[in-house]
Design a protein around this motif. Sequence first.
Motif, PDB file in Angstrom:
ATOM      1  N   LYS A 150     -10.603  -9.719 -42.653  1.00  0.00           N
ATOM      2  CA  LYS A 150     -10.520  -8.742 -41.549  1.00  0.00           C
ATOM      3  C   LYS A 150     -11.484  -7.585 -41.776  1.00  0.00           C
ATOM      4  O   LYS A 150     -12.137  -7.115 -40.845  1.00  0.00           O
ATOM      5  CB  LYS A 150      -9.092  -8.211 -41.415  1.00  0.00           C
ATOM      6  N   ILE A 196     -15.025  -8.895 -41.132  1.00  0.00           N
ATOM      7  CA  ILE A 196     -15.231  -9.069 -39.682  1.00  0.00           C
ATOM      8  C   ILE A 196     -15.412  -7.715 -39.008  1.00  0.00           C
ATOM      9  O   ILE A 196     -16.252  -7.542 -38.126  1.00  0.00           O
ATOM     10  CB  ILE A 196     -14.057  -9.857 -39.045  1.00  0.00           C
ATOM     11  N   GLU A 249     -20.544  -5.906 -32.854  1.00  0.00           N
ATOM     12  CA  GLU A 249     -19.483  -6.226 -31.895  1.00  0.00           C
ATOM     13  C   GLU A 249     -19.643  -7.610 -31.259  1.00  0.00           C
ATOM     14  O   GLU A 249     -18.673  -8.353 -31.117  1.00  0.00           O
ATOM     15  CB  GLU A 249     -19.401  -5.169 -30.789  1.00  0.00           C
ATOM     16  N   ARG A 283     -18.472 -10.168 -33.725  1.00  0.00           N
ATOM     17  CA  ARG A 283     -17.006 -10.065 -33.881  1.00  0.00           C
ATOM     18  C   ARG A 283     -16.298 -10.741 -32.716  1.00  0.00           C
ATOM     19  O   ARG A 283     -15.331 -11.470 -32.898  1.00  0.00           O
ATOM     20  CB  ARG A 283     -16.591  -8.584 -33.905  1.00  0.00           C
ATOM     21  N   GLU A 284     -16.827 -10.505 -31.509  1.00  0.00           N
ATOM     22  CA  GLU A 284     -16.219 -11.042 -30.295  1.00  0.00           C
ATOM     23  C   GLU A 284     -16.226 -12.578 -30.312  1.00  0.00           C
ATOM     24  O   GLU A 284     -15.217 -13.218 -30.010  1.00  0.00           O
ATOM     25  CB  GLU A 284     -17.005 -10.521 -29.080  1.00  0.00           C
ATOM     26  N   LEU A 343     -16.451 -14.583 -32.973  1.00  0.00           N
ATOM     27  CA  LEU A 343     -15.527 -15.032 -34.032  1.00  0.00           C
ATOM     28  C   LEU A 343     -14.088 -14.991 -33.555  1.00  0.00           C
ATOM     29  O   LEU A 343     -13.319 -15.925 -33.757  1.00  0.00           O
ATOM     30  CB  LEU A 343     -15.657 -14.130 -35.266  1.00  0.00           C
ATOM     31  N   ASP A 344     -13.728 -13.889 -32.905  1.00  0.00           N
ATOM     32  CA  ASP A 344     -12.358 -13.724 -32.410  1.00  0.00           C
ATOM     33  C   ASP A 344     -12.018 -14.821 -31.401  1.00  0.00           C
ATOM     34  O   ASP A 344     -10.976 -15.467 -31.493  1.00  0.00           O
ATOM     35  CB  ASP A 344     -12.196 -12.338 -31.768  1.00  0.00           C
ATOM     36  N   MET A 345     -12.921 -15.047 -30.449  1.00  0.00           N
ATOM     37  CA  MET A 345     -12.665 -16.055 -29.413  1.00  0.00           C
ATOM     38  C   MET A 345     -12.597 -17.459 -30.004  1.00  0.00           C
ATOM     39  O   MET A 345     -11.772 -18.272 -29.606  1.00  0.00           O
ATOM     40  CB  MET A 345     -13.748 -15.993 -28.332  1.00  0.00           C
ATOM     41  N   TYR A 378      -9.594 -17.190 -33.407  1.00  0.00           N
ATOM     42  CA  TYR A 378      -8.264 -16.646 -33.162  1.00  0.00           C
ATOM     43  C   TYR A 378      -7.717 -17.041 -31.793  1.00  0.00           C
ATOM     44  O   TYR A 378      -6.526 -17.099 -31.583  1.00  0.00           O
ATOM     45  CB  TYR A 378      -8.251 -15.126 -33.347  1.00  0.00           C
ATOM     46  N   ARG A 379      -8.626 -17.320 -30.851  1.00  0.00           N
ATOM     47  CA  ARG A 379      -8.171 -17.753 -29.521  1.00  0.00           C
ATOM     48  C   ARG A 379      -8.489 -19.224 -29.252  1.00  0.00           C
ATOM     49  O   ARG A 379      -8.208 -19.735 -28.177  1.00  0.00           O
ATOM     50  CB  ARG A 379      -8.816 -16.876 -28.444  1.00  0.00           C
TER      51      ARG A 379
END
Length: 196
Positions: free
Chosen positions: A134, A137, A142, A145-146, A148-150, A153-154
């Motif tokens: 975390k 990341i 940004e 990060r976006e 990676l998150d999508m 994590y999504r």
Amino acid sequence: MQKFTKLTDEMLVAAYAEGNNEAFDALLKRHEIRIFNYIFNIVKNKDVADDIFQETFVKAITTIKQGRYTDSGKFSAWITRIAHNLIIDYFRQAKSENTVSADQEDADVLNRRELAEENIEDMLVTSQIHTDVKRIIGSLPEAQREVLDMRFYRNMSFKEIADATGVSINTALGRMRYAVLNMRRIASEKNIVLTR
């Protein structure tokens, strides 16, 4: 995008190598259904096929950008060979993860770490790894990060990420690649170990 439909694969590769991202989008659009179906027909699992498909095109992007693509006039065969090699790697890895020989006297098939409940030490190490990841990341740009998150994590595909962020699939793949490279660099610079 319309202007690219009449170009050959090799022309599109050359245009992409010179920095035209739309050329790669045209290549992807031209070959995505055939390559995905080729992968899916072998692995028989949509999630695995998605991952191998995306890795295939990330490898293609990397090879072309590094100037290592040799113009043999057969982009279609080349991209299929990349997919094929990744499928072989997937099955090799799956086989090695699932193979335990019961012939060895010291091999207790049921005495395996992954079958055991996590002990307090494992829980602390896992917690520390999550905290470190975390933090790493959080230090990325940004856009990276976006993505990676999508993706992680999504659980979104690169096509969904591209649509959601309003960029091309190529750009989304590139951001993911740079995110991973930056995470490795940061972890190395700060001597952070991200595995047990």
